[in-house]
Write a protein that holds these residues in place. Structure first.
Motif, PDB file in Angstrom:
ATOM      1  N   VAL A 217     -34.336 -25.198 -14.045  1.00 44.40           N
ATOM      2  CA  VAL A 217     -34.915 -26.189 -14.956  1.00 44.40           C
ATOM      3  C   VAL A 217     -36.428 -26.243 -14.775  1.00 44.40           C
ATOM      4  CG1 VAL A 217     -34.934 -28.640 -15.535  1.00 44.40           C
ATOM      5  CG2 VAL A 217     -32.755 -27.459 -15.116  1.00 44.40           C
TER       6      VAL A 217
ATOM      7  N   GLU B  48     -39.364 -24.548  -2.843  1.00 37.84           N
ATOM      8  CA  GLU B  48     -38.820 -24.600  -1.491  1.00 37.84           C
ATOM      9  C   GLU B  48     -38.195 -23.273  -1.055  1.00 37.84           C
ATOM     10  OE1 GLU B  48     -35.842 -27.687   0.622  1.00 37.84           O
ATOM     11  OE2 GLU B  48     -35.000 -26.588  -1.054  1.00 37.84           O
ATOM     12  N   GLU B  49     -37.472 -22.643  -1.971  1.00 39.18           N
ATOM     13  CA  GLU B  49     -36.762 -21.418  -1.601  1.00 39.18           C
ATOM     14  C   GLU B  49     -37.767 -20.282  -1.369  1.00 39.18           C
ATOM     15  OE1 GLU B  49     -32.951 -20.521  -3.500  1.00 39.18           O
ATOM     16  OE2 GLU B  49     -33.193 -22.355  -4.658  1.00 39.18           O
TER      17      GLU B  49
ATOM     18  N   ARG C  97     -24.717 -21.977  -2.899  1.00 43.39           N
ATOM     19  CA  ARG C  97     -25.697 -22.536  -3.830  1.00 43.39           C
ATOM     20  C   ARG C  97     -26.886 -21.600  -4.059  1.00 43.39           C
ATOM     21  NH1 ARG C  97     -26.245 -26.575  -7.634  1.00 43.39           N
ATOM     22  NH2 ARG C  97     -28.457 -26.633  -8.132  1.00 43.39           N
TER      23      ARG C  97
ATOM     24  N   GLU D 250     -30.764 -31.338 -12.428  1.00 38.95           N
ATOM     25  CA  GLU D 250     -29.628 -31.904 -11.709  1.00 38.95           C
ATOM     26  C   GLU D 250     -29.986 -33.065 -10.797  1.00 38.95           C
ATOM     27  OE1 GLU D 250     -27.469 -28.786  -9.712  1.00 38.95           O
ATOM     28  OE2 GLU D 250     -26.224 -28.510 -11.477  1.00 38.95           O
TER      29      GLU D 250
ATOM     30  N   VAL E  15     -26.651 -26.291 -16.781  1.00 38.38           N
ATOM     31  CA  VAL E  15     -28.025 -25.883 -17.007  1.00 38.38           C
ATOM     32  C   VAL E  15     -28.533 -26.274 -18.401  1.00 38.38           C
ATOM     33  CG1 VAL E  15     -27.483 -23.535 -17.752  1.00 38.38           C
ATOM     34  CG2 VAL E  15     -29.598 -23.998 -16.529  1.00 38.38           C
TER      35      VAL E  15
HETATM   36  C1  LIG Z   1     -22.529 -20.454  -8.274  1.00 42.46           C
HETATM   37  C2  LIG Z   1     -22.992 -21.347  -9.377  1.00 42.46           C
HETATM   38  C3  LIG Z   1     -22.528 -21.136 -10.682  1.00 42.46           C
HETATM   39  C4  LIG Z   1     -22.951 -21.969 -11.715  1.00 42.46           C
HETATM   40  N1  LIG Z   1     -22.461 -21.720 -12.968  1.00 42.46           N
HETATM   41  C5  LIG Z   1     -22.907 -22.479 -13.993  1.00 42.46           C
HETATM   42  C6  LIG Z   1     -22.490 -22.209 -15.338  1.00 42.46           C
HETATM   43  O1  LIG Z   1     -21.703 -21.277 -15.594  1.00 42.46           O
HETATM   44  N2  LIG Z   1     -22.977 -22.975 -16.342  1.00 42.46           N
HETATM   45  C7  LIG Z   1     -23.865 -23.997 -16.095  1.00 42.46           C
HETATM   46  O2  LIG Z   1     -24.304 -24.650 -17.038  1.00 42.46           O
HETATM   47  N3  LIG Z   1     -24.267 -24.284 -14.836  1.00 42.46           N
HETATM   48  C8  LIG Z   1     -23.816 -23.554 -13.781  1.00 42.46           C
HETATM   49  N4  LIG Z   1     -24.241 -23.842 -12.498  1.00 42.46           N
HETATM   50  C9  LIG Z   1     -25.128 -24.993 -12.314  1.00 42.46           C
HETATM   51  C10 LIG Z   1     -26.607 -24.607 -12.558  1.00 42.46           C
HETATM   52  O3  LIG Z   1     -26.972 -23.569 -11.683  1.00 42.46           O
HETATM   53  C11 LIG Z   1     -27.479 -25.798 -12.351  1.00 42.46           C
HETATM   54  O4  LIG Z   1     -27.139 -26.770 -13.305  1.00 42.46           O
HETATM   55  C12 LIG Z   1     -28.966 -25.482 -12.508  1.00 42.46           C
HETATM   56  O5  LIG Z   1     -29.373 -24.518 -11.597  1.00 42.46           O
HETATM   57  C13 LIG Z   1     -29.786 -26.741 -12.323  1.00 42.46           C
HETATM   58  O6  LIG Z   1     -31.155 -26.426 -12.333  1.00 42.46           O
HETATM   59  P1  LIG Z   1     -32.204 -27.289 -11.525  1.00 42.46           P
HETATM   60  O7  LIG Z   1     -33.503 -26.652 -11.733  1.00 42.46           O
HETATM   61  O8  LIG Z   1     -32.002 -28.702 -11.866  1.00 42.46           O
HETATM   62  O9  LIG Z   1     -31.746 -27.129 -10.020  1.00 42.46           O
HETATM   63  P2  LIG Z   1     -31.829 -25.857  -9.082  1.00 42.46           P
HETATM   64  O10 LIG Z   1     -31.620 -24.612  -9.867  1.00 42.46           O
HETATM   65  O11 LIG Z   1     -30.929 -26.140  -7.960  1.00 42.46           O
HETATM   66  O12 LIG Z   1     -33.317 -25.855  -8.596  1.00 42.46           O
HETATM   67  C14 LIG Z   1     -33.843 -26.853  -7.749  1.00 42.46           C
HETATM   68  C15 LIG Z   1     -34.852 -26.206  -6.829  1.00 42.46           C
HETATM   69  O13 LIG Z   1     -35.637 -27.200  -6.230  1.00 42.46           O
HETATM   70  C16 LIG Z   1     -35.844 -26.855  -4.878  1.00 42.46           C
HETATM   71  N5  LIG Z   1     -36.239 -28.070  -4.153  1.00 42.46           N
HETATM   72  C17 LIG Z   1     -35.476 -29.099  -3.750  1.00 42.46           C
HETATM   73  N6  LIG Z   1     -36.227 -29.992  -3.091  1.00 42.46           N
HETATM   74  C18 LIG Z   1     -37.501 -29.530  -3.065  1.00 42.46           C
HETATM   75  C19 LIG Z   1     -38.734 -30.007  -2.537  1.00 42.46           C
HETATM   76  N7  LIG Z   1     -38.818 -31.150  -1.900  1.00 42.46           N
HETATM   77  N8  LIG Z   1     -39.843 -29.265  -2.710  1.00 42.46           N
HETATM   78  C20 LIG Z   1     -39.793 -28.088  -3.389  1.00 42.46           C
HETATM   79  N9  LIG Z   1     -38.651 -27.592  -3.916  1.00 42.46           N
HETATM   80  C21 LIG Z   1     -37.519 -28.312  -3.744  1.00 42.46           C
HETATM   81  C22 LIG Z   1     -34.548 -26.257  -4.452  1.00 42.46           C
HETATM   82  O14 LIG Z   1     -34.706 -25.434  -3.331  1.00 42.46           O
HETATM   83  C23 LIG Z   1     -34.201 -25.440  -5.696  1.00 42.46           C
HETATM   84  O15 LIG Z   1     -34.752 -24.154  -5.633  1.00 42.46           O
HETATM   85  C24 LIG Z   1     -23.827 -23.044 -11.446  1.00 42.46           C
HETATM   86  C25 LIG Z   1     -24.291 -23.243 -10.139  1.00 42.46           C
HETATM   87  C26 LIG Z   1     -23.897 -22.426  -9.111  1.00 42.46           C
HETATM   88  C27 LIG Z   1     -24.390 -22.676  -7.714  1.00 42.46           C
END
Ligand SMILES: Cc1cc2nc3c(=O)[nH]c(=O)nc-3n(C[C@H](O)[C@H](O)[C@H](O)COP(=O)(O)OP(=O)(O)OC[C@H]3O[C@@H](n4cnc5c(N)ncnc54)[C@H](O)[C@@H]3O)c2cc1C
Ligand code: SRM
Ligand code: SF4
Ligand code: FES
Lengths: 869, 116
Positions: A19, A43-44, A135, A288, A301
């Motif tokens: 996101v 972070e990663e 994850r 999320e 996502v």
């Molecule tokens: C195996 C798997 C399969 C999936 N399959 C689906 C699917 O088929 N369809 C679907 O819609 N969704 C799926 N998802 C869910 C989807 O991956 C998530 O909804 C999506 O990644 C959310 O995006 P995000 O950016 O909110 O969070 P994330 O992608 O988790 O990114 C958050 C990032 O922030 C970083 N972070 C946290 N705290 C800090 C900090 N203090 N400082 C700096 N960085 C930080 C974390 O390390 C991470 O890299 C799946 C997830 C997994 C694990």
């Protein structure tokens, strides 16, 4: 946003996940990267990657393949990306973020996109060695390493979407896999009891063990503290070497809590419809980690992307809001299609279910229909073909009866409701919120003519990929509607596919290319000379069907000679300097010393370069065209046959030494390899065919990399299909087990003939298996269960081929008229081509290549348009 | 087909500088295929016949690889014009002009040819 006068306002993004990356793109699209300083704390140890496709790491995708971050994009927009440096605190009064490295960033706008963390139930020993979560790429690397070195059994806690994916991954790593789910069914959130039952059956058939209705009470460990098992809530124990927790996720809101932002009762940073935190107008939360204005935290996502757009628009002072999203999902879990959309569980008042269920076939489909006929939602398990269309119809009354939408094709009432019936505002791609109208516009207004172009133009189909199929149908429909012909034809001469031409040739018993071209070719190509694409393809179809349609099976007969590629025309492989290579058949790789000596003598007498090939036989290189008949006269005399190294036909059936000599062998693999090679030799097919037979599971013959591979078992033979080496290797799939000799051969007969009938030109069995609708399951239905009722015919076609096989080199050396073609010069039959020359290399020789400068010939050297009729 | 009995002893002839050079009997040329001819100056010509009996000749050397193999390529019709595809790397050459259809900077010699 307000900024310190004179300074560029700063946006700080915390979290570079899916996101977060989308948010950066949305900023760039709105020009905000030009007017703002943009700082990203990630972070990663790597920038944003495709978490949704995480599991594909186990099927060969590298972390690089999964990356979603184009470093050029980051640089071009002047984004400051700090990889491996998370935010540790926020001071909202001073508007400062402190990173772990100690660096402090001032912000005007702070955007939190910290995602979620896997929830690990608080059971004893949950942190023992051998416990994992699922994850990040790092999690997968750790799981892989442990599974390879320390584990043979693995258990996954949680039978939801991610749990099933994790269990499939463990199985793929070669572990015996268990799934422990507290709810009474799998995927409790997405499917109902009926869907869960269909899913359970299919998953158990794959060899995974499922325990539903039980919780995990304790992780059992040995004296070193490594996992040995699990204690379950029903008192039983499950022995396992590793545990993967996949029991749901929780929003990562700690940073927000610490700086006093409002969070929900069950977590999540509370935001309004603009994704702005309710406590501080300078802070946004998306993805999320956010608790949306409708009171939900979205774990998918697509809603996160919408929030990213909303936040970016709001920062740009545009109107946008996020008020909620639909939770539709379509997944391929362990190869099973599972989809749910809309009000899947039928919570609306007075709604009705339409259910079709066939648990034997692992099918379950349910539609939820409102009183007035509105489609409200549904669940599809086992066959989610209709997902794209049904989802887009959700909220409206479909133009046909709901029953007909869930019945399987061929069950009388079933209707294939194409996407062309959708209204323009229907959302086709929910990941990127792209409507049908936008996709049509890409074709009509932006001149996109292919799916990749439309993807690039609209972003549709670039998320989870579940909409790509509908996308393809829409693009084709739109092109057709605007008068552009969507050409699936073989080439400029034929509008039909190879499969269609095969059916035409077969049904109408057409025995010549010209006849086919003049009667069935494109209007403008009829009466012409065809092209280099369709000639060999049609030549191959006629050759594979020869005995059945009454054509000559000899590829140099009459017109057929003109259809063959050079290699088939000279029954040898053309090399870079115009010479040829000669490969006699050595069935199964077994060869008696006498024959080895003959090959050695011939190579010596004709001065040929010899090499052992990758296919367990001997190649002699450097023969001039006029030497081929002399070489072959001697080879045929010594009992050799053509090895068809030149043909799109059976190459080799490799063997291991097997039971006869090897202490491990359980069957006579050499005999079987020879039998198979002799049975299928000379069979012309859409592409080359390779096979191998191994005498036991150690697989020394590499049968699983072959188009059809056979591995001996104590009870008979296992048959694998669709393997491939080459540039895109593919492991073969198991088609059937423990077959007797006769069963094995019958199945291969059917498999090969079905492939020859339906594959595209130059499509190996591996790509064919991936392409044809239904894939391996469909092929198994057809060739094992005879679902199309064509097996008799397939077997008969093969019997005809076997009965009519003749060695084409023996035939050629006995035919003076054909032999006359094997000359370098028609007007000087005894003169060798002077361009073919060799120089010594390592006791043998290699081609001496003539040097020519391309495109720089003096003008005087070129005669202008001088041909004469 | 144009292969009427009275034409069987026709010869294929190539125009070289000022003379017609005899290559072979017309009947040895299979429609849709080529043959190579060795010319007095050591060069080679690839001679083709299409299904309606028309004859063509171009240089036999494939300019992309240097091998003398164009006579062994597959022929066809592209937008009404006859071509041969090199058997090595598949570039196509217009049979009437020698022009490479896949790289406009490349062209091979084309010869006048007749059946007499
Ligand atoms: C195996 C798997 C399969 C999936 N399959 C689906 C699917 O088929 N369809 C679907 O819609 N969704 C799926 N998802 C869910 C989807 O991956 C998530 O909804 C999506 O990644 C959310 O995006 P995000 O950016 O909110 O969070 P994330 O992608 O988790 O990114 C958050 C990032 O922030 C970083 N972070 C946290 N705290 C800090 C900090 N203090 N400082 C700096 N960085 C930080 C974390 O390390 C991470 O890299 C799946 C997830 C997994 C694990
Ligand atoms: C001679 C040999 C290499 C050697 O010295 O060992 C060879 C040589 C050629 N290979 Fe191969 N391959 C040879 C074994 C293999 C193998 C190994 C095997 O068969 O176990 C593979 C990988 C297995 C596979 O095919 O899945 C292999 C994968 C390819 C491919 C890639 C196919 C693919 O599906 O991706 C090509 C290209 C193609 O066919 O399009 C190719 C094409 C070729 C061609 C035909 C290329 C060409 O058009 O000139 C080469 C000419 C053969 C010749 O002149 O005789 N060759 N080639 C091997 C002949 C085996 C034999 O006895 O017949
Ligand atoms: S596959 Fe088995 S039988 Fe064959 S050689 Fe290898 S170990 Fe021996
Ligand atoms: S719905 Fe996910 S990419 Fe289109």
């Amino acid at each position: 946003m307000t900024a310190t006068p004179g300074a560029t306002p700063t946006i700080v993004l915390v979290g570079h996940g899916m996101v977060g990356q989308r948010f950066l793109e949305a900023l760039a699209e709105r020009g905000l990267t030009a007017t703002h300083r943009v700082v990203v704390l990630c972070e990663e140890p790597r920038p944003a990657y495709d978490r949704v496709a995480l599991t594909s790491y186990f099927s060969g995708k590298t972390p690089d393949d999964l990356s979603m971050t184009d470093m050029e994009f980051i640089e071009n927009h002047g984004i400051e990306l700090y990889v491996g440096d998370p935010a540790v605190s926020v001071d909202r009064d001073a508007k400062k973020v402190t990173a772990r490295s100690g660096e402090v960033f001032d912000y005007d706008t702070l955007v939190l996109a910290t995602g979620s963390y896997p929830f690990v139930p608080p059971v004893p020993n949950k942190d023992a060695e051998g416990c994992f979560v699922y994850r990040t790429i790092e999690d997968l690397l750790a799981i892989e390493e442990y599974a390879k070195s320390k584990a043979t059994v693995g258990a996954v806690v949680g039978g939801g979407l991610l749990g099933l994916e994790a269990a499939g991954a463990l199985k793929g790593l070669g572990l015996t896999s268990h799934i422990v789910e507290f709810a009474p069914r799998l995927m409790p959130v997405q499917v109902d009891d009926g869907g869960g039952a269909a899913l359970l059956r299919t998953i158990e058939q794959m060899g995974l063990t499922v325990h539903t209705g039980v919780g995990t009470q304790e992780i059992l460990v040995d004296s070193e503290g490594a996992v040995t098992g699990m204690k379950l809530s029903d008192g039983s124990e499950l022995a396992t070497d590793m545990v993967v927790f996949s029991a749901g996720v929780r929003p990562r809101d700690q940073l927000a809590r610490d700086c006093g932002l409002t969070v929900g009762e069950r977590g999540g940073i509370t935001v309004d419809e603009q994704c702005r935190t309710v406590a501080d107008p300078h802070v946004f939360a998306i993805g999320e980690c956010a608790l949306a204005s409708d009171g939900r935290v979205y774990g998918l996502v697509a809603p996160g992307y919408e929030q990213a757009e909303t936040a970016a628009a709001t920062i740009a002072s545009d109107e946008a809001s996020f008020t909620g999203a639909d939770l539709s999902t379509k997944l391929k879990l362990l190869g099973v299609d599972v989809a749910s959309f809309g009000d899947a569980h039928g919570t609306a008042e007075d709604c009705l279910d339409v259910v079709y269920s066939d648990s034997r076939a692992g099918l379950y489909k349910k539609l939820v229909i409102g009183r007035d006929g509105t489609l409200l939602g549904g669940i599809l398990v086992g066959d989610a073909e209709a997902y794209g269309t049904l989802k887009a119809f959700t909220g409206s009354v479909p133009p046909v009866s709901p029953e007909s939408l869930v019945l399987p094709a061929g069950a009388g009432e079933s209707v294939q409701l194409g996407p062309s019936a959708l209204p323009d505002d229907a959302i086709v791609c929910s990941c990127h919120n792209v409507s049908k109208g936008t996709i049509r516009g890409a074709v009509t207004d932006h001149q996109c003519t292919t799916v990749p172009e439309v993807k690039k133009c609209t972003k549709a189909g670039t998320g989870c990929g579940s909409c790509v199929k509908v996308l393809g149908q829409l693009v084709n429909a739109e092109l057709e509607a605007s008068g552009v012909e969507v050409d699936k034809g073989l080439c400029g001469c034929f509008g039909q596919t190879r499969e269609e031409l095969y059916e035409i040739v077969h049904a109408l018993r057409i025995t010549t290319y010209q006849d086919l071209l003049d009667r069935h070719g494109r209007e403008e190509a009829r009466g012409g000379d065809g092209c280099e694409v369709c000639k060999p393809a049609v030549g191959s179809i006629i050759a594979s069907l020869a005995p059945t349609i009454g054509a000559s099976g000899y590829v140099l007969d009459g017109e057929q000679a003109a259809l063959q590629d050079t290699n088939d025309h000279f029954l040898a492989n053309l090399q870079k300097n115009g010479s040829y290579s000669v490969v006699p058949r050595i069935p199964g790789g077994e060869i008696a010393p006498e024959k080895l000596i003959v090959i050695g003598e011939i190579a010596r007498d004709f001065g040929l370069y010899t090499k052992i090939t990758g296919g367990q036989r001997i190649d002699m290189f450097g023969a001039r065209v006029e030497q081929l008949p002399l070489i072959w006269a001697r080879l045929v005399d010594a009992g050799f046959e053509s090895g068809h190294a030149y043909g799109k036909s059976l190459r080799t059936v490799k063997s291991c030494v097997g039971q006869t000599w090897c202490r491990y062998g359980v069957q006579d693999s050499v005999r079987m390899a020879i039998d198979l090679e002799l049975r299928y030799r000379g069979l012309r097919s859409p592409h080359k065919l390779k096979s191998a037979v191994s005498g036991c599971q150690r697989e020394c013959a590499e049968a699983q990399s072959k188009d059809f591979g056979v591995i001996a078992t104590a009870n008979g033979w296992n048959l694998y299909v669709g393997g491939n080496g080459g540039a895109t290797p593919r492991h073969a799939d198991l088609l059937a087990q423990d077959l007797s000799d006769a069963e094995l051969i019958r199945l291969i007969d059917r498999f090969l003939m079905f492939y020859i009938r339906t594959a595209d030109r130059l499509e190996r069995t591996s790509t064919w298996l991936e392409r044809i609708p239904g894939g391996l399951d469909h092929v198994r239905d057809v060739v094992v269960h005879d679902s199309l009722g064509i097996c008799d015919e397939l077997e008969q076609l093969m019997r005809a081929h076997v009965a009519h096989y003749r060695d084409e080199w023996a035939e050629t050396v006995n035919d003076p008229e054909k032999l006359a073609r094997f000359v370098s010069f028609v007007n000087a039959p005894d003169t060798p081509d002077p361009v073919v020359a060799f120089v010594p290399e390592r006791d043998q020789m290699k081609p001496d290549l003539p040097l020519l400068s391309i495109g720089m010939r003096p003008a005087a050297d070129v005669l202008e348009g001088s041909a004469q009729r | 087909m144009t292969l009427a009995p009275e034409t069987t002893d026709l010869k294929i002839e190539l125009a070289l500088d000022d003379d017609w050079f005899t290559v072979c009997d017309l009947s040895t040329l299979l429609p849709g295929r080529g043959v190579a001819a060795l010319l007095p100056d050591g060069r080679q010509a690839a001679v083709f016949r299409d299904r309606s009996g028309d004859l063509f000749a171009i240089d036999n050397r494939d300019p992309f690889t240097g091998a003398a193999v164009l006579s062994r390529g597959l022929t066809g019709t592209h937008q009404g014009r006859p071509f041969v595809a090199s058997p090595l790397l598949k570039q196509r050459f217009d049979l009437t002009s020698g022009q490479c259809l896949d790289d406009e900077s490349v062209r091979v010699t084309a010869y006048k040819v007749r059946a007499a």
